[in-house]
Scaffold this motif. Structure first.
Motif, PDB file in Angstrom:
ATOM      1  N   UNK A   1       1.005  -1.235  -0.095  1.00 33.60           N
ATOM      2  CA  UNK A   1       0.031   0.136  -0.004  1.00 33.60           C
ATOM      3  C   UNK A   1       0.814   1.303  -0.108  1.00 33.60           C
ATOM      4  N   UNK A   2       0.176   2.085  -0.853  1.00 30.50           N
ATOM      5  CA  UNK A   2       0.886   3.634  -0.833  1.00 30.50           C
ATOM      6  C   UNK A   2       0.075   4.628  -0.096  1.00 30.50           C
ATOM      7  N   UNK A   3       0.098   5.736  -1.032  1.00 28.75           N
ATOM      8  CA  UNK A   3      -0.963   6.584  -0.616  1.00 28.75           C
ATOM      9  C   UNK A   3      -1.192   7.118   0.870  1.00 28.75           C
ATOM     10  N   UNK A   4       0.083   7.196   1.569  1.00 31.89           N
ATOM     11  CA  UNK A   4       0.118   7.286   2.937  1.00 31.89           C
ATOM     12  C   UNK A   4       0.923   8.551   3.403  1.00 31.89           C
ATOM     13  N   UNK A   5       1.412   8.178   4.595  1.00 35.10           N
ATOM     14  CA  UNK A   5       2.001   9.376   5.512  1.00 35.10           C
ATOM     15  C   UNK A   5       3.217   8.557   6.159  1.00 35.10           C
TER      16      UNK A   5
END
Lengths: 498, 622
Positions: free
Chosen positions: B248-252
């Motif tokens: 997963x990406x789209x993170x912090x």
């Protein structure tokens, strides 16, 4: 990053001698006429590469604007994102003066000799607005012709290069559109002529949902804060007055309206919780939990009849169908395991199918809603970390934006210039099959040989300048029929509600 | 269910009766805030309040005392060790809210640390969403980098002299690269600085949402002497952190550097929104030629940390034993952030056997999760005020709030609270308790505001010494609109019964007049926009005679911090609340205040719930 390495090779091989440190190009004429300045450049300097573009005729303005088999070669008023300029900039034998003239001509609208701007006759055509999160730009696509008619550059309006447009929404009559800027914490309002007419501050806005009959635009949150408010926003579109609605849970992201039932839904990225809020009210009606590990529901879609809602789980790959018989309490009734990171879903206008991109698999899954099963899985060139999704009002096409941050898709200018470098100028009988998208294979650029650390500057430039796509899927055949190249990191997108 | 409260002490009922009598005679509150609350005759106005973190003893359920009982709680702590004053030991900074950094001075030694809270907002520095202390100008003291909203880097130069307190001067509102372009750093991705290649030049590392890391190295300075940074690579060591779950990406993300294995080079720790643990990328090179190309591994090896994710590490040797320990703030990522609303500052001590977790609450104080709501009342009729603290939601239990009871086992002059129990109530979110004798039977009944289920009425069917709260009506009072009902009971017309004032999410006030009797209340809505007051969001009213003139004044807490004080210029029978800006204590976000004389010195102290789930105490210094 494969295409970056390929480009590195192409640039090294094709860079005009003495380009670095060369004298500045001569001033282009104040007014550039296609027939007098541009056509000779195309026919004399760019011909070797343009001949490689299947289906392109470039002996007239009409022919050039009609584009190649794969689509347009220019975007009016945006030389930077026009294939023609990208090719010219990386093709040997094109003078700096010619490059400058091409740029100026396109940046001034790529007009014909009689002043016509390409693709300008959008009239009442449905338009698709695509946020390019990495480019501070919104692309406007004519869904009838599947061409980019304009790129709205936010920096020209005073916004930061890192404004990060994330999602869009469009008025039912097409008169205005909206975009959320997660980096600037603003929601902007534009008219159909792409003039900024208003804006409202909202911390880290993310997804948008526009009510087709009420004067409301809902906005959820993005990731761009350590601890963003646990609220969504309701913006009165007529005067951009903002009301915030506490939905109780952290990081409300997924967002969809159920106009028929009068509810808006949102879900948390951090826990398995959904909130339903009556339209026009400021309080949550119900909090709905989901079993299992945290799914991280990314985005919702509600069926046209308001009876079904769907969402994909980023962390689990699960795809949920919710029954909305009780619209305040979405009830999960089916789960499909789609695999890697299902992202934004969309219903076809007849409600029979849902399309959803799988960001981790570079695929689009088609779900038969009635059967609650996968009807098809679409693959193909151009699908590269699917993100946003939309469907044309007539249901003929589904549009999928692709971030392409991992460079699964190689931009055309890289392919063509690489081919030029490897094979030399095109000759009669050249097989152009590799350059198309219609089921043909693409030339495989070589694996990278350049060390990122060695030439990061150029790599960074390329990465910033080129990026994602929007693929167009024919819903009758489930095939990709066009790949539109956009700016960096295309993300959310919308057309007017139907 | 009946809460198992401790047995009463002798004489309590007498004191309670006296208190109630005084209440009736003087028009005082009988509220979730203070019961009984006797106006002080000559209280100076405005009160002079001093924030005290450890004013008296507060004990956990196991009987051990909190070190920082009234720190205010932590939800998203971002720690960093640094010797800020040059005295040779490590001080501690923690960011809990946007734009402010908590400061704890180490008044012990380099081997026997003793942290003392000094400030909620160190030197009033604006730090945006993150901060990093680092010596950028090589003058031997730490300078400060912080977020310049949105997502740029602010530079404070430390112009102080060491040893001694730092003096931070805003040197540049935006750090730039050598081309003059501002350096961008997504605000949720907390960067860090170290000299990764031991060349004497600080390197700036910026994590990106795709899991890659940009490396800049300090290069030239501009005309004003501000350092500029050269982009070395946008993909440092080809690092690409992929979430353990499905890539997963789209993170912090956050990161920290330190030579955790003592081999002379800097290793990298990484925390991520989609990573429940902490990842270590070991530097297998040397100080001069670092190599961080190995696979990230969960840390500690063999027994990796597992939290709700988005872990913010810092390394230091606070115990001076010659190795680096880890302090990890849990910001809460994709794995049920609520589960770590209270246990979110982990200390992992390096030992020969590994990195055991010594505590999950390194700065331990009262912390019930988030958005705490206190109430004070003598719940066992022993003559002193006991403490109730409610939360938004129970950490780790997703379906209800809880009210915790801290019994006062001290004296009226020297309180000593002990967490002894919690109240058994019908499940609901975000309880807000208010206590008062609503049926004139001599014991305290309970109103409980909730998130979206109105106000419940629990009648006390026990005794003043041992209350037994039984649900009488779940929706006893329903707001006309809005959520987060925050009740306060007080006799606002001096007719001998308790009226009801209710705050709500919208920031307005609702007044319900009791048109019943002391034995049988009947609350009638007078106004759902009482006083036309709007504090923005989350109004939390409390009533107390703050100016000592014999009538009740009104203070309303707010989500944005601070609050609004309205002085009663009327009478006990006919209050006339007038906004008065002369009293504006520095209250935290989601302030839920309550005034009470906790030390029996004749003036009203202030206790306030916070967004972070703790309590803050302000002693009235008169």
């Amino acid at each position: 990053m494969r295409y970056l390495a390929a480009l590195f090779l192409a640039v090294v091989l094709l860079a005009p001698a003495g380009r670095a440190g060369a004298a500045p190009p001569p001033e282009p004429p104040a007014e550039i006429r296609f027939s007098e300045q541009i056509l000779p450049i195309l026919q004399q300097e760019l011909a070797p590469v343009l001949d490689r573009l299947p289906g392109l005729t470039y002996d007239s303005w009409d022919g050039l604007v009609a584009g190649a088999d794969f689509g347009q070669v220019l975007v009016p008023f945006d030389a930077e994102h026009s294939l023609l300029v990208q090719l010219a900039d990386h093709t040997d034998g094109v003078s700096e003066a010619s490059r400058a003239q091409l740029r100026q001509w396109i940046d001034e609208g790529a007009r014909s000799d009689d002043g016509t701007v390409p693709y300008a006759d959008v009239a009442d055509r449905p338009l698709l607005y695509v946020a390019n999160q990495g480019a501070a730009m919104v692309s406007v696509i004519d869904m009838a012709r599947n061409v980019v008619v304009r790129n709205v550059k936010l920096q020209a309006l005073g916004f930061d290069a890192n404004a990060k447009p994330h999602h869009t929404a469009v008025e039912p009559d097409g008169s205005h559109w909206y975009v959320s800027l997660i980096g600037a914490s603003q929601v902007l309002k534009f008219d159909r002529d792409n003039r900024l007419v208003g804006q409202v501050a909202f911390e880290t806005p993310g997804m948008l949902a526009l009510h087709p009959t009420e004067d409301l635009l809902y906005v959820a949150r993005s990731m761009m804060a350590v601890n963003p408010p646990t609220r969504i926003g309701a913006i009165r579109r007529s005067d951009l007055a903002l009301t915030e609605i506490d939905v109780f849970f952290p990081r409300p992201h997924a967002l969809a309206l159920n106009p028929a039932a009068g509810y808006v839904y949102t879900a948390s990225l951090a826990e398995n919780r959904i909130a339903s809020v009556p339209v026009g009210e400021e309080d949550v009606a119900e909090l709905i939990g989901l079993d299992g590990p945290v799914h991280t529901l990314v985005q919702f879609a509600v069926s046209p009849d308001g009876q079904t809602m769907v969402a994909g789980g980023q962390l689990t790959g699960a795809f949920f169908l919710f029954d909305l018989s009780d619209p305040a309490t979405p009830t999960p009734v089916a789960r499909l395991d789609l695999g890697a990171m299902p992202w934004h879903p969309v219903f076809t206008p007849d409600g029979r199918f849902v399309y959803i991109g799988n960001q981790g698999a570079n695929t689009v899954t088609v779900v038969d809603v009635a059967r609650r099963e996968v009807a098809a899985v679409i693959t193909g060139d151009g699908l590269a970390e699917p993100h946003g999704i939309a469907v044309s009002p007539d249901g003929r096409f589904v549009y999928v934006s692709n971030r392409n941050l991992k460079s699964a898709y190689t931009p055309r200018w890289v392919r063509f210039t690489q081919e030029m470098a490897e094979e030399g100028p095109a000759h009669e009988g050249t097989d152009h099959a590799g350059m198309g998208h219609d089921g043909h294979g693409m030339a495989n650029p070589p694996e990278p040989t350049a060390n990122h650390d060695m030439d990061h500057g150029m790599m960074m430039d390329m990465e910033a300048e080129y990026g994602g796509t929007v693929v167009v899927i024919d819903t009758a055949t489930q095939e990709i029929v066009r790949v539109l190249e956009l700016g960096a990191y295309p993300s959310g997108m919308s057309t007017r509600p139907f | 269910m009946t809460p198992a409260l401790p047995p009463p002490a002798s004489g309590r009922s007498v004191l309670l009766t006296l208190g109630l009598l005084l209440s009736l005679l003087s028009g005082c509150t009988g509220t979730r805030r203070t019961l009984p609350q006797t106006p002080t005759a000559a209280a100076p106005f405005p009160p002079r309040l001093e924030r005290v973190v450890t004013p008296f003893e507060v004990r956990r359920a196991d009987g051990t005392p909190y070190a920082f009982p009234f720190l205010g709680g932590l939800d998203v702590p971002r720690p960093q060790w640094v010797d800020i004053d040059g005295d040779g030991d490590l001080d501690l900074f923690v960011q809990e809210v946007t734009n402010a950094v908590l400061f704890f001075e180490n008044v012990g030694t380099a081997t026997a640390p003793e942290l003392v809270w000094r400030s909620d907002r160190f030197q009033d520095l604006d730090v945006g969403e993150w901060y990093r202390f680092v010596d950028l100008d090589a003058d031997g003291d730490p300078d400060l980098l912080a977020e310049q909203p949105f997502s740029y880097i602010r530079y404070y130069r430390n112009d102080g002299d060491r040893p001694g307190p730092p003096r931070f001067v805003l040197a540049a509102d935006t750090l730039r690269d050598v081309t003059g372009a501002p350096i961008f750093s997504d605000r949720q991705n907390i960067p860090n600085v170290t000299d990764i290649d031991c060349d004497g030049q600080p390197d700036l590392f910026i994590g990106r949402v795709d899991g890659t890391v940009m490396r800049y190295e300090q290069g030239s300075t501009d005309a004003a002497g501000i350092p500029r940074f050269r982009l070395v690579t946008d993909r440092f060591e080809n690092i690409e952190i992929i979430g353990q779950i499905v890539g997963s990406l789209h993170g912090a993300n956050t990161m920290a550097f330190g030579d955790v294995d003592g081999d002379g080079d800097e290793d990298l720790f990484w925390g991520d929104f989609f990573e429940p643990g902490l990842l270590l990328i070991e530097n297998t090179g040397t100080c001069g030629t670092p190599s961080l190309r190995g696979e990230p591994v969960g840390f500690p090896p063999g027994n990796p940390l597992r939290t709700s994710g988005y872990n913010a590490p810092t390394l230091g040797d606070p115990d001076g034993d010659g190795d680096l320990d880890l302090l990890v703030g849990v910001l809460g990522g994709a794995f049920n952030a609520n589960a770590t609303a209270a246990d979110n500052l982990y200390f992992l001590e390096q030992t020969p056997d590994g990195f055991p977790v010594r505590t999950r609450r390194f700065l331990d104080g009262i912390d019930v999760g988030s958005e705490s709501v206190p109430a004070l009342a003598d719940l066992d009729a022993d003559g002193d005020l006991d403490l109730l603290v409610a939360n938004k939601i129970v950490p780790g239990e997703p379906n209800t709030s809880r009210i915790y009871l801290f019994e006062n086992q001290g004296t009226p002059r020297q309180p000593a609270f002990h967490l002894t129990d919690s109240l058994a109530l019908a499940p609901a979110f975000h309880y807000a308790p208010a206590l008062g004798d609503l049926d004139a039977d001599g014991d305290l009944d309970l109103l409980v505001g909730t998130w979206n289920e109105g106000i419940a009425f629990y009648r006390n069917e026990g005794t003043p010494q041992q209350p037994d709260f039984r649900l009488e009506a779940p929706g006893y009072v329903e707001l006309t609109r809005g959520s987060n009902s925050m009740p306060a009971l007080a006799d606002l017309d001096a007719d001998g019964d308790l009226d009801l004032l209710v705050g709500e999410a919208s920031g307005t006030l609702n007044l319900y007049r009791n048109e019943g009797t002391p034995q049988q209340p009947a609350f009638r809505l007078v106004s759902d926009a009482y006083l036309d007051l709007d504090v923005g969001r989350r109004s939390a009213p409390t009533l107390a005679d703050l100016d000592g003139d014999g009538d009740l004044d009104l203070f309303v807490g707010a989500e944005s911090g601070g609050g609004v004080f309205l002085r009663n210029d009327g009478t006990p029978q006919a209050p006339h609340f007038v906004p008065n800006a002369s009293f504006a204590p520095p209250l935290p976000f989601f302030a839920t205040p309550v005034f009470a004389d906790l030390d029996a010195d004749g003036d009203l102290d202030l206790l306030v719930g916070t967004a972070s789930g703790g309590l803050m105490y302000f002693r009235n210094e008169r």
